[in-house]
Design an enzyme around this catalytic site. Structure first.
Site, PDB file in Angstrom:
ATOM      1  CE  LYS A 221      41.983  47.347  15.456  1.00 30.89           C
ATOM      2  NZ  LYS A 221      40.532  46.753  15.359  1.00 30.89           N
TER       3      LYS A 221
ATOM      4  CG  ASP B 174      40.780  41.591  14.085  1.00 35.24           C
ATOM      5  OD1 ASP B 174      41.001  40.686  14.634  1.00 35.24           O
ATOM      6  OD2 ASP B 174      39.813  42.300  14.298  1.00 35.24           O
TER       7      ASP B 174
ATOM      8  CE  LYS C 206      37.488  40.488  13.142  1.00 33.17           C
ATOM      9  NZ  LYS C 206      36.230  40.979  13.649  1.00 33.17           N
TER      10      LYS C 206
ATOM     11  CG  ASP D  88      41.207  45.599  12.276  1.00 30.81           C
ATOM     12  OD1 ASP D  88      40.338  46.685  12.212  1.00 30.81           O
ATOM     13  OD2 ASP D  88      41.107  44.997  13.229  1.00 30.81           O
TER      14      ASP D  88
ATOM     15  CG  ASP E 229      37.162  39.952  16.739  1.00 34.71           C
ATOM     16  OD1 ASP E 229      38.155  40.438  16.320  1.00 34.71           O
ATOM     17  OD2 ASP E 229      36.005  39.532  16.056  1.00 34.71           O
TER      18      ASP E 229
ATOM     19  CD  GLU F 242      41.691  43.410  17.003  1.00 34.94           C
ATOM     20  OE1 GLU F 242      40.698  42.903  17.496  1.00 34.94           O
ATOM     21  OE2 GLU F 242      41.712  44.220  16.196  1.00 34.94           O
TER      22      GLU F 242
ATOM     23  NE  ARG G 297      37.231  46.997  22.495  1.00 34.28           N
ATOM     24  CZ  ARG G 297      35.788  46.834  22.822  1.00 34.28           C
ATOM     25  NH1 ARG G 297      35.330  46.894  23.687  1.00 34.28           N
ATOM     26  NH2 ARG G 297      35.089  46.682  21.418  1.00 34.28           N
TER      27      ARG G 297
HETATM   28  N1  BES Z   1      38.458  45.182  13.435  1.00 36.87           N
HETATM   29  C1  BES Z   1      37.192  44.695  14.200  1.00 36.87           C
HETATM   30  C2  BES Z   1      36.124  45.833  13.789  1.00 36.87           C
HETATM   31  C3  BES Z   1      35.449  45.677  12.508  1.00 36.87           C
HETATM   32  C4  BES Z   1      34.482  44.682  12.176  1.00 36.87           C
HETATM   33  C5  BES Z   1      35.601  46.834  11.575  1.00 36.87           C
HETATM   34  C6  BES Z   1      33.943  44.694  11.150  1.00 36.87           C
HETATM   35  C7  BES Z   1      34.977  46.912  10.423  1.00 36.87           C
HETATM   36  C8  BES Z   1      34.043  45.691  10.088  1.00 36.87           C
HETATM   37  C9  BES Z   1      37.239  44.826  15.909  1.00 36.87           C
HETATM   38  O1  BES Z   1      38.681  44.411  16.032  1.00 36.87           O
HETATM   39  C10 BES Z   1      36.531  43.772  16.311  1.00 36.87           C
HETATM   40  O2  BES Z   1      36.639  42.610  15.973  1.00 36.87           O
HETATM   41  N2  BES Z   1      35.527  44.311  16.835  1.00 36.87           N
HETATM   42  C11 BES Z   1      34.669  43.658  17.614  1.00 36.87           C
HETATM   43  C12 BES Z   1      34.426  43.826  19.071  1.00 36.87           C
HETATM   44  C13 BES Z   1      33.462  42.810  19.664  1.00 36.87           C
HETATM   45  C14 BES Z   1      34.164  41.696  19.910  1.00 36.87           C
HETATM   46  C15 BES Z   1      33.098  43.570  21.140  1.00 36.87           C
HETATM   47  C16 BES Z   1      33.385  43.640  16.854  1.00 36.87           C
HETATM   48  O3  BES Z   1      32.774  44.695  16.561  1.00 36.87           O
HETATM   49  O4  BES Z   1      32.560  42.697  16.561  1.00 36.87           O
HETATM   50 ZN    ZN Z   2      40.138  44.647  14.928  1.00 34.24          ZN
HETATM   51 MN    MN Z   3      38.885  42.243  16.239  1.00 32.75          MN
END
Ligand code: BES
Ligand code: ZN
Ligand code: MN
Length: 497
Positions: free
Chosen positions: A268, A273, A280, A291, A350, A352, A354
């Site tokens: 990825k 992000d 966020k 990210d 968010d 994104e 996947r």
């Molecule tokens: N890059 C983030 C995941 C992440 C968050 C990694 C904090 C490390 C620390 C990912 O893109 C994301 O935002 N995931 C969301 C998914 C949710 C919206 C289903 C998450 O984990 O909150």
């Molecule tokens: Zn992300």
């Molecule tokens: Mn995200």
């Protein structure tokens, strides 16, 4: 840092500094005993006085001991003998290296790799010593105007072994360890560089630079128009909100016969992000420059393979984009069509990771892979579940998962399996598309992997969620270089058969 291996007894060594271990409480290792005998009991006297009792994490630098040809001796605390396992060994190596780096001794001869360690051979101890020492001395100062490096940093570390016959295995460990350490340093650099420097195009340039440096490596970069032709509607949906053009970076390492199926690694590469329209919160949002650590990890692993000229074919794919909320950005509720033809309702912009991965995974199929591993900072839920110690591991092929778990165990860069049961798939139901891109509040790491599993049905596939392990927070904030040790060990084990 330069490493080498040699044999010989401690008391005969000349040079800037000798490194020997002491177990708690005040129990000299064999190498320390040899120095003690040659110096007429100088070390025994020092530990008796209570200056160093062998606690893990402690060091004591001694100068001009009588009867020795070396200038300094560094005592390194090993902790209790009964508790001296893998982690304690690594810690001792790291502690010694950082003490040396600050000491002014630019060269040292270390006897730590000669310590007995249950279940571990010279190869393992040498490779781990190199990785731990190099990591301990890693610094990132590219974006500082004044460099904070020590005036006389450690430049050369010799791993000393008592037995001459152990030298070849030590050298093999050193070589593999050095490649892993270099791969980690690349991953750390890419991770640490800020989002305004490390853009999708920057990652593509770094990939091209790798391609120039290694003759068995060929690099292709697909542009947005190419991705449109391929029908990569999910990846492009993420890129819409950004002014930086997305890149699909494809690196081919050819180390084996043409017809040998490649291992495919997908990383990825979201270079920042923000969450997109599902923005966020502000706190710690800077950390979302990390990210792209999945991309950094697979590129670091690729570099290690090139350096070791591993006899395998490897394809590394990095979908690189920013996730930002521009006027054209994808909105919650938008439905897009992925390269696989499956439609996706984007309920949260968010989620994104996947979306960029699913199209990259579909693309991977054209290489007829032996197996696919994707690596991503995919879910905050993984940080909640496993913290910073283990990567989340899920997949559809148990032997592959087993091999990855084993590589994590031996490298110390551990992963932990989570279930990918059919029951969880329900959470991705959508009223408007084949699936939603989020699965609700429960089991977030698993439902993210469930989403990816729909794009890898015909493949042997595993997914590493590195959200908790890829970077440190707080005053040690910075990329860790994980999972380069796990992935490189996995590939080394694979070619060893
Ligand atoms: N890059 C983030 C995941 C992440 C968050 C990694 C904090 C490390 C620390 C990912 O893109 C994301 O935002 N995931 C969301 C998914 C949710 C919206 C289903 C998450 O984990 O909150
Ligand atoms: Zn992300
Ligand atoms: Mn995200």
């Amino acid at each position: 840092m330069h490493f080498n291996v040699k044999s010989g007894s401690p008391e005969k060594q000349r040079g800037a500094c000798l490194v020997v271990g002491v177990h708690e409480p005040r129990h000299l290792s064999d190498a320390a005993k040899a120095l003690d005998a040659a110096s007429d009991g100088a070390l025994t006297a020092i530990v008796r006085r209570g200056d160093h009792d062998g606690q893990a994490g402690e060091t004591l630098m001694l100068h001009n001991l009588p009867g020795l040809a070396c200038e300094r001796v560094l005592l390194v605390g090993l902790g209790k003998k009964g508790e001296f396992h893998d982690a304690a060994y690594r810690r001792a190596c790291a502690t010694a290296a950082s003490a040396l780096d600050k000491s002014g001794a630019t060269e040292a001869i270390s006897y730590l790799a000669d310590l007995p360690l249950k279940g571990r051979d010279i190869y393992w101890k040498a490779s781990q010593a190199v990785v731990a020492s190099a990591s301990a001395c890693y610094r990132f100062d590219e974006t500082k105007s004044k460099k904070e490096a020590p005036k006389r940093p450690l430049k050369k570390l010799t791993l000393a072994l008592a037995e001459r016959s152990a030298v070849p295995e030590g050298e093999r460990g050193l070589r593999d360890g050095q490649a892993i350490a270099n791969g980690m340093a690349l991953a750390q650099r890419l991770g640490n560089l800020p989002g305004n420097i490390c853009t999708p195009n920057f990652l593509a340039e770094q990939a091209r630079a790798l391609g120039k440096a290694h003759c068995k490596l060929k690099v292709d970069v697909l542009e947005e128009k190419d991705m449109e032709k391929l029908g990569m509607g999910a990846l492009l949906a993420v890129a819409r909100g950004s002014r930086q053009p997305a890149k699909l970076i494809v690196m081919h390492y050819k180390g084996a016969a043409r017809d040998e199926r490649p291992v495919v690694l997908v990383g990825k590469g979201v270079t920042f992000d923000s969450g997109g329209i599902s923005l966020k919160p502000g706190a710690a949002m800077d950390e979302m420059k990390f990210d792209m650590c999945g991309a950094a990890g697979v590129m670091g692993t690729l570099q290690a393979c090139c350096e070791l000229e591993l006899p395998l074919n490897l394809v590394v794919i990095v979908p690189a984009t920013e996730n930002l909320p521009d006027g054209l950005a994808t909105k919650p509720g938008d439905v897009v069509t992925s390269m696989s033809g499956q439609t996706i309702e984007i309920l949260n912009t968010d989620a994104e990771g996947r979306l960029v991965l699913c199209d990259a995974l579909s693309y991977a199929a054209r290489f007829e892979p032996a197996l696919i591993v994707d690596v991503a900072t995919l879910t905050g839920a993984c940080v909640v579940a496993l913290g910073k110690h283990a990567s989340g591991l899920l997949g559809n092929h148990e032997p592959l998962i087993h091999a990855l778990l084993k590589a994590g165990q031996s490298s110390g860069d551990r992963a932990w399996q989570m279930p990918l049961w059919e029951e969880y798939q329900e959470q991705l139901k959508s009223n408007f598309a084949d699936m939603a891109n989020i699965g609700g509040p429960q089991a977030g790491t698993i439902t993210a992997a469930c989403f990816l599993s729909r794009f890898t049905k015909d493949q042997h596939w595993a997914h590493l969620d590195i959200a908790g392990v890829a970077w440190n927070q707080g005053d040690k904030k910075g990329a860790t270089g994980r999972p380069v040790p796990l992935l490189t060990r996995f590939l080394l084990d694979r070619v060893a058969g």
